[in-house]
Structures are given as structure tokens and as C-alpha cells.
Write a protein that holds these residues in place. Sequence first.
Motif, PDB file in Angstrom:
ATOM      1  N   ARG A  14       2.993   6.814 -10.827  1.00  0.00           N
ATOM      2  CA  ARG A  14       3.214   5.898  -9.696  1.00  0.00           C
ATOM      3  C   ARG A  14       4.033   4.699 -10.133  1.00  0.00           C
ATOM      4  O   ARG A  14       4.911   4.243  -9.405  1.00  0.00           O
ATOM      5  CB  ARG A  14       1.870   5.435  -9.110  1.00  0.00           C
ATOM      6  CG  ARG A  14       2.027   4.425  -7.990  1.00  0.00           C
ATOM      7  CD  ARG A  14       0.836   4.365  -7.091  1.00  0.00           C
ATOM      8  NE  ARG A  14       0.641   5.597  -6.343  1.00  0.00           N
ATOM      9  CZ  ARG A  14       1.356   5.958  -5.284  1.00  0.00           C
ATOM     10  NH1 ARG A  14       2.356   5.189  -4.875  1.00  0.00           N
ATOM     11  NH2 ARG A  14       1.099   7.068  -4.652  1.00  0.00           N
ATOM     12  N   GLU A  40       0.841  -1.191   0.000  1.00  0.00           N
ATOM     13  CA  GLU A  40       0.000   0.000   0.000  1.00  0.00           C
ATOM     14  C   GLU A  40       0.879   1.245   0.000  1.00  0.00           C
ATOM     15  O   GLU A  40       1.785   1.369   0.822  1.00  0.00           O
ATOM     16  CB  GLU A  40      -0.921   0.010   1.224  1.00  0.00           C
ATOM     17  CG  GLU A  40      -2.031  -1.019   1.177  1.00  0.00           C
ATOM     18  CD  GLU A  40      -2.988  -0.785   0.006  1.00  0.00           C
ATOM     19  OE1 GLU A  40      -3.188   0.386  -0.381  1.00  0.00           O
ATOM     20  OE2 GLU A  40      -3.514  -1.781  -0.526  1.00  0.00           O
ATOM     21  N   PRO A  41       0.634   2.199  -0.915  1.00  0.00           N
ATOM     22  CA  PRO A  41       1.457   3.418  -0.969  1.00  0.00           C
ATOM     23  C   PRO A  41       1.176   4.328   0.214  1.00  0.00           C
ATOM     24  O   PRO A  41       0.085   4.296   0.802  1.00  0.00           O
ATOM     25  CB  PRO A  41       1.022   4.061  -2.285  1.00  0.00           C
ATOM     26  CG  PRO A  41      -0.381   3.571  -2.501  1.00  0.00           C
ATOM     27  CD  PRO A  41      -0.413   2.178  -1.943  1.00  0.00           C
ATOM     28  N   ASP A  42       2.147   5.156   0.546  1.00  0.00           N
ATOM     29  CA  ASP A  42       1.987   6.072   1.672  1.00  0.00           C
ATOM     30  C   ASP A  42       1.026   7.208   1.365  1.00  0.00           C
ATOM     31  O   ASP A  42       0.189   7.570   2.184  1.00  0.00           O
ATOM     32  CB  ASP A  42       3.361   6.657   2.066  1.00  0.00           C
ATOM     33  CG  ASP A  42       4.303   5.602   2.627  1.00  0.00           C
ATOM     34  OD1 ASP A  42       3.795   4.613   3.189  1.00  0.00           O
ATOM     35  OD2 ASP A  42       5.526   5.759   2.485  1.00  0.00           O
ATOM     36  N   GLU A  43       1.147   7.784   0.168  1.00  0.00           N
ATOM     37  CA  GLU A  43       0.356   8.969  -0.162  1.00  0.00           C
ATOM     38  C   GLU A  43      -0.305   8.823  -1.533  1.00  0.00           C
ATOM     39  O   GLU A  43       0.138   9.422  -2.526  1.00  0.00           O
ATOM     40  CB  GLU A  43       1.249  10.215  -0.165  1.00  0.00           C
ATOM     41  CG  GLU A  43       1.892  10.506   1.182  1.00  0.00           C
ATOM     42  CD  GLU A  43       2.826  11.704   1.107  1.00  0.00           C
ATOM     43  OE1 GLU A  43       3.002  12.242  -0.015  1.00  0.00           O
ATOM     44  OE2 GLU A  43       3.370  12.097   2.138  1.00  0.00           O
ATOM     45  N   SER A  72       2.684  -1.232  -5.718  1.00  0.00           N
ATOM     46  CA  SER A  72       1.625  -0.308  -5.281  1.00  0.00           C
ATOM     47  C   SER A  72       0.867   0.305  -6.452  1.00  0.00           C
ATOM     48  O   SER A  72       0.112   1.261  -6.267  1.00  0.00           O
ATOM     49  CB  SER A  72       2.239   0.807  -4.426  1.00  0.00           C
ATOM     50  OG  SER A  72       3.177   1.566  -5.178  1.00  0.00           O
TER      51      SER A  72
END
Length: 465
Positions: free
Chosen positions: A224, A188-191, A238
Motif C-alpha cells: 500500500r 481513506e483507501p478505496d479497497e 492511506s
Amino acid sequence: MSSLNAKNKDAFHELASEKSGSKGPKARLRNCARPMAPGTAVGGCAFDGAKVALQPITDVAHLIHAPLACEGNSWDNRGAASSGPTLWRTSFTTDLTEIDIVMGHSERKLFKAIREIKDGYAPAAIFVYSTCVTAMIGDDIDVVCKRATDEFALPVVPVNAPGFVGSKNLGNKLAGEALLKHVIGTVEPDEPGLCDINILGEFNLSGEFWQVKPLLDKLGVRVRACIPGDARYLQVASAHRSRAAMTVCSTAFVALARKMQERWDIPFFEGSFYGISGTSEALRRIADLLVKKGADPSLLHRTEILVAEEEEKVWKRLEAYRPRLEGKRVLLNTGGVKSWSVVHALMEIGMEIVGTSVKKSTLEDRERVKQTLKEENLVFESMSPRELFSLLLERKADIMLSGGRTQYIALKAKLPWLDINQERHHAYAGYEGMVQLARQIDLAIHNPMWPQVREPAPWEQALVV
């Protein structure tokens, strides 16, 4: 083997292409590319296709589970470029011998190799590729990779694409399946943001994507994951949180794009960054998809401003080349997305297309070529060297654009040649790439050696006298 056959058929049952999507089930099935019979390796085998499609993921160790000969020179694979790690360029193989195979030591040797790579190189992940030999003797790389993942706390990804199951293109598709099954969606990406996109099928050849990314940065669009060019493992893992996607090489990754849309609601389109109008259209469609997914509508206006500015600058820079290239006749022997995107780019600067191949092109690619050229006889599937040589002379081409395998045909015809395939040393994507393409064609055509080469040899002149 039955599971491989089923996967083979499923990979070619593709309903996501823009042309086929609006047709009925029977029409779509008729128009799908047909897989080659197992054992056929025209243009490369499935293993080669899988490795080509995944190797530009830069911080991953790519381990070939095979006798030594299956691993080739990975150092300059396709000319893809990295902005950081160089681990992907290092060759790793289990180097199976006859003794390993006969005595049943191959799986044990694979596990040991994974451990050595983990201890010696600390990769972000290890991709393990099955090959003809290891698939035929029944090695279960899925089980070995699962055990290694659990024991070493490191992603170890099986890529089941042994060469004998089919073509290089099938290997591309099976590589996408491996990413979908074992990688994408695992981190899961942070932002996550409203302007995050994926670019699929972009290999960053000669750093081409680095000429496009600054344009997206100006718009506030974040890539991304560019899969596979200059990618990092965590970016790919992600990629499921992006808001939209663009497929550049649809032959390789359109199935991956479709399945990501089905699973995570990521809309996509097929486009190209070759040529002025192609780049502008791609930027507009990216902005449009993002706005439809919730991005600020001002993105559309900012895109139009950027496109207008960039097009004005590039046309000014092309003024030096257009008078020298206008009317020059070019023959393209390439395929895939380049079969139509490069054609359109060359026509923009006034060059005349006397023929283009459509090998390895999707049905949509072929339709775009026909719509652009308006003449059926300018499109050909593939040709023998003798036929290609004759075509160059008959159609009075001024230059041929192709891959390195056919360069000597042009040279034998005493014509300029420019590499347009993966071995090239210049980047042709985006607005900057269009200027570079015009420059390289101009240098090739107007090289002063060609008039000299076409003159009779001194001993031939002596005979005439």
C-alpha cells in the motif's frame, strides 16, 4: 525552541527495537541512541536528514524555506528512482535575501511561493522545510502552511527540522513525525485488503525495490505504501489501513513504525532484502504477520513454494561467480542496515569479511553484525582515512565496499572498490540483486587493470636496471 528540544529528546527515546523491547525501562533508556548537541552536524544536519527521508515521495513539491544556499542539487538525490512523476527532483526554494529577513517579508514570501508552485505545477501536496535561518528568525511555518492548505484546498505539510537542532539521523526521525502528524491517516483507501503492507525506510535506490515488489505480487501481497521510495502522496496518506509493516532502515523510521502500531494496530518487524537468506526471511515474516492479522493461511505455503523456487534459480546463477569469489577478502565501510545485511550476503557466496563499520547503525544492527562475524575485532565504529588505508593493507583485503567519499583510499592502496551506498548505479536487493552484487564484485576484482597498476612504473623499472 523549547518545543524543538522536547521533540529532539522524544525522537531518540525509542522503545520499539526488537532487542530493546524485552528489556526493562532503565536498560532500554541506556541503550537508546543519544541525540547530538544542537549545532552539531556530523554526517549532515537535521534539515538534510528530513529532506533525504521525504524527497523520494515523487508527486510532491519539496519547498525549502531558506536562503538559496540551503537547497542543493535535488536532481539525483540519493539515486532514488521513480516509476512515474519527476516533480520531486525539481528544486523549490523561497530564496530569502537579507532584505527579506531584515524587513520581515519571509513568511509572506513563503505563502507566495506556495501559491506559485500550486498554480504552476499542480502537485499532489507541498512539503515545506524550515531551516536554520527561518527557525532562528521565528517564522511560523505551521501557521503559513495551515492558511495555505485552507485557501488552496491542497495539503501543505510543515516539516520542522532546522539544521541546528541536531544530526541527520534526528532529521530522519522528525520527517517521520511530520508524516504521522500531517499526512498518514488523512485519506481513506478505496479497497483495503487483508494482504496490504507498508515498507518503511526503503528508498528504492537505483530501483532496488522494483526487484522485490514482483515477489510480493506473486504472493498476492499489495504494498500500500513504500515510504519513501517511489511513493505517491495518496499512498502515504492511506498507509494507516495496511495490515502489517516491515522496516528496512530502522535508524530512520522505527519510531514511525512503532507509533503506527500503537495508533492503528499495524504490527511490524525489522528486516532486509539484501542477500538470499535475508530476502527469504523477510518474505516469510511478511506472510506470517499477515496471516496473524487475518489473511488466508495458504499464504504461508505459497511463500515457501516461492522461496524454494527463487532460491534454486539464484543459486544456479551464482555458480558462475562463487569459484571466482570464494575466499576473497572484503572490507566494508558503510553503516545502518547494510552493516550486517551486506555482510551476511557476502558470506553466503563464500567471501571473507575482514572488517565492517557500524556507523549510523542501531544497537540491533550492531548485535546482528557481532552474531554474524563472531569476532569483535572485525567491527569498527569509524576510522580516519589514514587508519582505513592501513587496515586495507594489514588485513590484505581484495576489495573495499563503501560510499563514494572513501573510494580514493582503496584506489591509493591499489585495490578494487565498489560503491555500496546511495550513489550506486546498480540495484542489489532481492534475489536478482544478489546476482548483480556478485557480478559487480567479480568485475571489480578481476579487472585486468589491477595487475598492471601494481607493477612498478616504467621509470621505476629503469632505475632498478
